[in-house]
Design a protein around this motif. Sequence first.
Motif: not given
Length: 112
Positions: A58-69
């Motif tokens: 699982v890759l969690f992405l922020d609003a800019q498609d940057q991995v945050c977790h």
Amino acid sequence: MRCYWKTQEILKGVEHANTFTSRLRGLLGRSELPVHTGLLITPCSSVHTLGMSFAIGVLFLDAQDQVCHVMPELRPGRLSPWVFRARQVLEVNPQLLQSYPIAVGDRLVFHA
């Protein structure tokens, strides 16, 4: 849709679950998730594997498609944490995350 990381194509087929029904169903009912495919769930900040028979990465992405977790492996019958900054989640085969060292801060790029 395809997914790229550091100019490398890492996923050849990404399904986009962005409706109530598609988000609700997710990967339920499938027997596996092939290595070069994924499911992008939008909006989303936590997932589960209840009722599933296989593990997922699982890759969690922020609003800019940057991995945050990153969760390298979420086994069946488990809940992920709620990730505050996440706006979408990319579910992949855990083997993909063993092959590519995707880390917090990396940016993913999606193309139709």
